[in-house]
Design an enzyme around this catalytic site. Sequence first.
Site, PDB file in Angstrom:
ATOM      1  N   ARG A  86      -3.093   0.410   3.921  1.00 37.87           N
ATOM      2  CA  ARG A  86      -2.234  -0.735   4.046  1.00 37.87           C
ATOM      3  C   ARG A  86      -1.054  -0.428   4.680  1.00 37.87           C
ATOM      4  O   ARG A  86      -0.041  -0.880   4.266  1.00 37.87           O
ATOM      5  CB  ARG A  86      -1.826  -0.678   2.289  1.00 37.87           C
ATOM      6  CG  ARG A  86      -3.051  -0.570   1.250  1.00 37.87           C
ATOM      7  CD  ARG A  86      -3.977  -1.693   1.526  1.00 37.87           C
ATOM      8  NE  ARG A  86      -3.597  -2.963   0.860  1.00 37.87           N
ATOM      9  CZ  ARG A  86      -3.632  -3.492  -0.366  1.00 37.87           C
ATOM     10  NH1 ARG A  86      -4.276  -2.946  -1.228  1.00 37.87           N
ATOM     11  NH2 ARG A  86      -2.980  -4.666  -0.379  1.00 37.87           N
TER      12      ARG A  86
ATOM     13  N   ARG B 149       2.827  -6.134   3.388  1.00 39.11           N
ATOM     14  CA  ARG B 149       3.947  -6.537   2.719  1.00 39.11           C
ATOM     15  C   ARG B 149       5.303  -5.409   3.076  1.00 39.11           C
ATOM     16  O   ARG B 149       6.340  -5.731   2.688  1.00 39.11           O
ATOM     17  CB  ARG B 149       4.021  -6.402   1.163  1.00 39.11           C
ATOM     18  CG  ARG B 149       3.180  -7.998   1.040  1.00 39.11           C
ATOM     19  CD  ARG B 149       2.543  -7.992  -0.697  1.00 39.11           C
ATOM     20  NE  ARG B 149       1.691  -6.498  -0.654  1.00 39.11           N
ATOM     21  CZ  ARG B 149       1.253  -6.159  -1.943  1.00 39.11           C
ATOM     22  NH1 ARG B 149       1.751  -6.929  -2.930  1.00 39.11           N
ATOM     23  NH2 ARG B 149       0.618  -5.084  -1.984  1.00 39.11           N
TER      24      ARG B 149
ATOM     25  N   ARG C 143       3.478 -14.252   6.889  1.00 36.79           N
ATOM     26  CA  ARG C 143       3.083 -14.740   5.828  1.00 36.79           C
ATOM     27  C   ARG C 143       3.665 -16.185   5.343  1.00 36.79           C
ATOM     28  O   ARG C 143       2.787 -17.096   4.673  1.00 36.79           O
ATOM     29  CB  ARG C 143       3.143 -13.554   4.859  1.00 36.79           C
ATOM     30  CG  ARG C 143       2.471 -14.031   3.304  1.00 36.79           C
ATOM     31  CD  ARG C 143       1.259 -13.947   3.084  1.00 36.79           C
ATOM     32  NE  ARG C 143       0.749 -14.163   1.932  1.00 36.79           N
ATOM     33  CZ  ARG C 143       0.660 -15.241   1.526  1.00 36.79           C
ATOM     34  NH1 ARG C 143       1.162 -16.235   2.248  1.00 36.79           N
ATOM     35  NH2 ARG C 143       0.386 -15.664   0.261  1.00 36.79           N
TER      36      ARG C 143
ATOM     37  N   TYR D 234     -13.587  -6.496 -10.055  1.00 32.41           N
ATOM     38  CA  TYR D 234     -12.915  -7.801  -9.939  1.00 32.41           C
ATOM     39  C   TYR D 234     -13.544  -8.838 -10.228  1.00 32.41           C
ATOM     40  O   TYR D 234     -13.546  -9.942 -10.914  1.00 32.41           O
ATOM     41  CB  TYR D 234     -12.304  -7.825  -8.660  1.00 32.41           C
ATOM     42  CG  TYR D 234     -11.188  -6.822  -8.395  1.00 32.41           C
ATOM     43  CD1 TYR D 234      -9.768  -7.087  -8.582  1.00 32.41           C
ATOM     44  CD2 TYR D 234     -11.331  -5.821  -7.559  1.00 32.41           C
ATOM     45  CE1 TYR D 234      -8.650  -6.320  -8.347  1.00 32.41           C
ATOM     46  CE2 TYR D 234     -10.297  -4.675  -7.121  1.00 32.41           C
ATOM     47  CZ  TYR D 234      -9.256  -5.012  -7.537  1.00 32.41           C
ATOM     48  OH  TYR D 234      -7.934  -4.175  -7.304  1.00 32.41           O
TER      49      TYR D 234
HETATM   50  O1  1CP Z   1      -3.180  -2.538   6.558  1.00 30.01           O
HETATM   51  C1  1CP Z   1      -3.827  -2.879   5.658  1.00 30.01           C
HETATM   52  O2  1CP Z   1      -4.685  -2.126   4.965  1.00 30.01           O
HETATM   53  C2  1CP Z   1      -4.196  -4.348   5.352  1.00 30.01           C
HETATM   54  C3  1CP Z   1      -5.381  -4.941   5.045  1.00 30.01           C
HETATM   55  C4  1CP Z   1      -5.889  -4.792   3.609  1.00 30.01           C
HETATM   56  C5  1CP Z   1      -6.757  -3.689   2.878  1.00 30.01           C
HETATM   57  C6  1CP Z   1      -7.232  -2.505   3.537  1.00 30.01           C
HETATM   58  C7  1CP Z   1      -5.328  -5.628   2.326  1.00 30.01           C
HETATM   59  C8  1CP Z   1      -4.398  -6.906   2.485  1.00 30.01           C
HETATM   60  N1  1CP Z   1      -6.240  -5.221   1.335  1.00 30.01           N
HETATM   61  C9  1CP Z   1      -6.874  -4.161   1.621  1.00 30.01           C
HETATM   62  C10 1CP Z   1      -7.871  -3.634   0.441  1.00 30.01           C
HETATM   63  C11 1CP Z   1      -7.658  -3.942  -0.818  1.00 30.01           C
HETATM   64  N2  1CP Z   1      -7.615  -4.970  -1.505  1.00 30.01           N
HETATM   65  C12 1CP Z   1      -8.005  -2.991  -1.813  1.00 30.01           C
HETATM   66  C13 1CP Z   1      -8.533  -1.566  -1.432  1.00 30.01           C
HETATM   67  C14 1CP Z   1      -7.456  -0.519  -0.989  1.00 30.01           C
HETATM   68  C15 1CP Z   1      -6.356  -0.147  -2.228  1.00 30.01           C
HETATM   69  O3  1CP Z   1      -6.972   0.180  -3.140  1.00 30.01           O
HETATM   70  O4  1CP Z   1      -5.050  -0.394  -2.353  1.00 30.01           O
HETATM   71  C16 1CP Z   1      -7.816  -3.472  -3.121  1.00 30.01           C
HETATM   72  C17 1CP Z   1      -8.059  -2.884  -4.367  1.00 30.01           C
HETATM   73  C18 1CP Z   1      -7.530  -4.934  -2.760  1.00 30.01           C
HETATM   74  C19 1CP Z   1      -7.546  -6.042  -3.784  1.00 30.01           C
HETATM   75  C20 1CP Z   1      -6.215  -6.570  -3.684  1.00 30.01           C
HETATM   76  N3  1CP Z   1      -5.942  -7.419  -2.626  1.00 30.01           N
HETATM   77  C21 1CP Z   1      -5.005  -6.281  -4.220  1.00 30.01           C
HETATM   78  C22 1CP Z   1      -4.721  -5.041  -5.408  1.00 30.01           C
HETATM   79  C23 1CP Z   1      -4.757  -5.923  -6.720  1.00 30.01           C
HETATM   80  C24 1CP Z   1      -4.721  -4.273  -7.744  1.00 30.01           C
HETATM   81  O5  1CP Z   1      -5.691  -4.492  -8.491  1.00 30.01           O
HETATM   82  O6  1CP Z   1      -4.004  -3.493  -7.722  1.00 30.01           O
HETATM   83  C25 1CP Z   1      -3.910  -7.083  -3.871  1.00 30.01           C
HETATM   84  C26 1CP Z   1      -2.446  -7.138  -4.301  1.00 30.01           C
HETATM   85  C27 1CP Z   1      -4.569  -7.800  -2.693  1.00 30.01           C
HETATM   86  C28 1CP Z   1      -3.922  -8.705  -2.005  1.00 30.01           C
HETATM   87  C29 1CP Z   1      -3.582  -8.288  -0.621  1.00 30.01           C
HETATM   88  N4  1CP Z   1      -4.519  -7.766   0.383  1.00 30.01           N
HETATM   89  C30 1CP Z   1      -3.750  -7.515   1.481  1.00 30.01           C
HETATM   90  C31 1CP Z   1      -2.415  -7.867   1.321  1.00 30.01           C
HETATM   91  C32 1CP Z   1      -1.417  -7.534   2.380  1.00 30.01           C
HETATM   92  C33 1CP Z   1      -2.207  -8.284   0.080  1.00 30.01           C
HETATM   93  C34 1CP Z   1      -0.992  -8.940  -0.558  1.00 30.01           C
HETATM   94  C35 1CP Z   1      -0.970 -10.202  -0.630  1.00 30.01           C
HETATM   95  C36 1CP Z   1       0.060 -11.168   0.482  1.00 30.01           C
HETATM   96  O7  1CP Z   1       0.617 -10.616   1.207  1.00 30.01           O
HETATM   97  O8  1CP Z   1       0.074 -12.191   0.018  1.00 30.01           O
END
Ligand code: 1CP
Length: 354
Positions: free
Chosen positions: A25, A29, A38, A150
């Site tokens: 990640r 953010r 964004r 999910y």
């Molecule tokens: O640098 C990076 O890693 C960015 C790319 C990335 C990756 C690898 C994003 C962008 N998401 C993910 C993987 C991801 N998404 C996982 C696996 C990794 C982990 O466990 O952290 C999971 C569970 C998700 C699902 C997801 N998408 C969540 C988590 C919710 C939870 O249950 O805790 C969230 C908040 C998102 C949205 C998201 N994905 C990525 C970003 C930058 C965001 C935030 C949204 C935004 O900026 O508006």
Amino acid sequence: MSETPRLLRALGGETLERPPIWLMRQAGRSLPEYRELRTRAKDFISFCHNPEMAAEATLQPVRRFPLDAAIVFADILLIPQALGQDVWFEVGEGPRLGAMPQIARMAGEVEASTGRLAAIGETLSRVRAELEPDRALIGFAGGPWTVATYMIEGRSSDRSGARTFAYEHRDELDALLEVLVDATARYLVMQANSGAQALQIFESWAEGLAEDVFERIVVRPHRAIVEKVRSAGVTAPFIGFPRGAGALVENYAATVPVEGVALDTQASADLGRRLQANGKTIQGALDNLLLRAGGPGLDARVEALLAQWSGGPYIFNLGHGVMPDTPLDHIARVVERVTGKTVKSGTDQETKPA
Ligand code: 1CP
């Protein structure tokens, strides 16, 4: 000097004088330049499907820090969407999914789903064209079980509903995992063919599963994905991340033909060394909360990780993704320590012009 990215040398089994580093990640953010970018997208999903913006977000952390790899900006929930389930993100709350379509119906969408994800391939080829040759580009997908949690629960949860489903609707869960294995393998083949040089499977919610259940819903689907991707001729190395698997990570490493195993924060020094001795490259496992907290405790843990695992193939990383409110000077300090390079750009909270 060799231009083979350090990350790929480590995944090839080399013990390096200093390990490669990237951070799960790392895009997103925690970076002010991401938050600015964004605001220009209508919503998060359209951001992911916009190759120009997603490529920019992928490159932002590697411009700011001398990281050894970029990870494509996308999300694990793009697959359910491509299979026909509604997915959206509530601001400040996280993902929301509509009712899960019938599994048989989704099975009929598997082939078309990869085409619906073509924008991510375009992001990868744009990034690969811009990225320095000594930095690796990582593609990824969610582990089928994590994605299924999910899809079943419709949101972030404690997964108790999904685990109950796994017990009460065993055949249905197996059928759902099979659809996800298929769609994920095709998606990863597409990513490799578009420039991804390593592929990570994020099984973020592998915790709390009994050995037989873990075997059925994590190990078996991961093995099937790797085998399918390999039989399509893809040679890019895999990193499996069964987060929370505890001692079962050894079963995982022994049965899933991944080159790398990502370890979470609780992994012991010995566990990591045993995996290395058994031919795996390990990745991890700094606590993302310690990275955010900083201070002498952070410095000490970074030294300990380097000391305990640098004797074998090792990729420095976190045990879970960067927290959004992580001070950037903490990241800079860790990256500088691991790479021996100085961070050129400002590390304060100001937005740096692109
Ligand atoms: O640098 C990076 O890693 C960015 C790319 C990335 C990756 C690898 C994003 C962008 N998401 C993910 C993987 C991801 N998404 C996982 C696996 C990794 C982990 O466990 O952290 C999971 C569970 C998700 C699902 C997801 N998408 C969540 C988590 C919710 C939870 O249950 O805790 C969230 C908040 C998102 C949205 C998201 N994905 C990525 C970003 C930058 C965001 C935030 C949204 C935004 O900026 O508006």
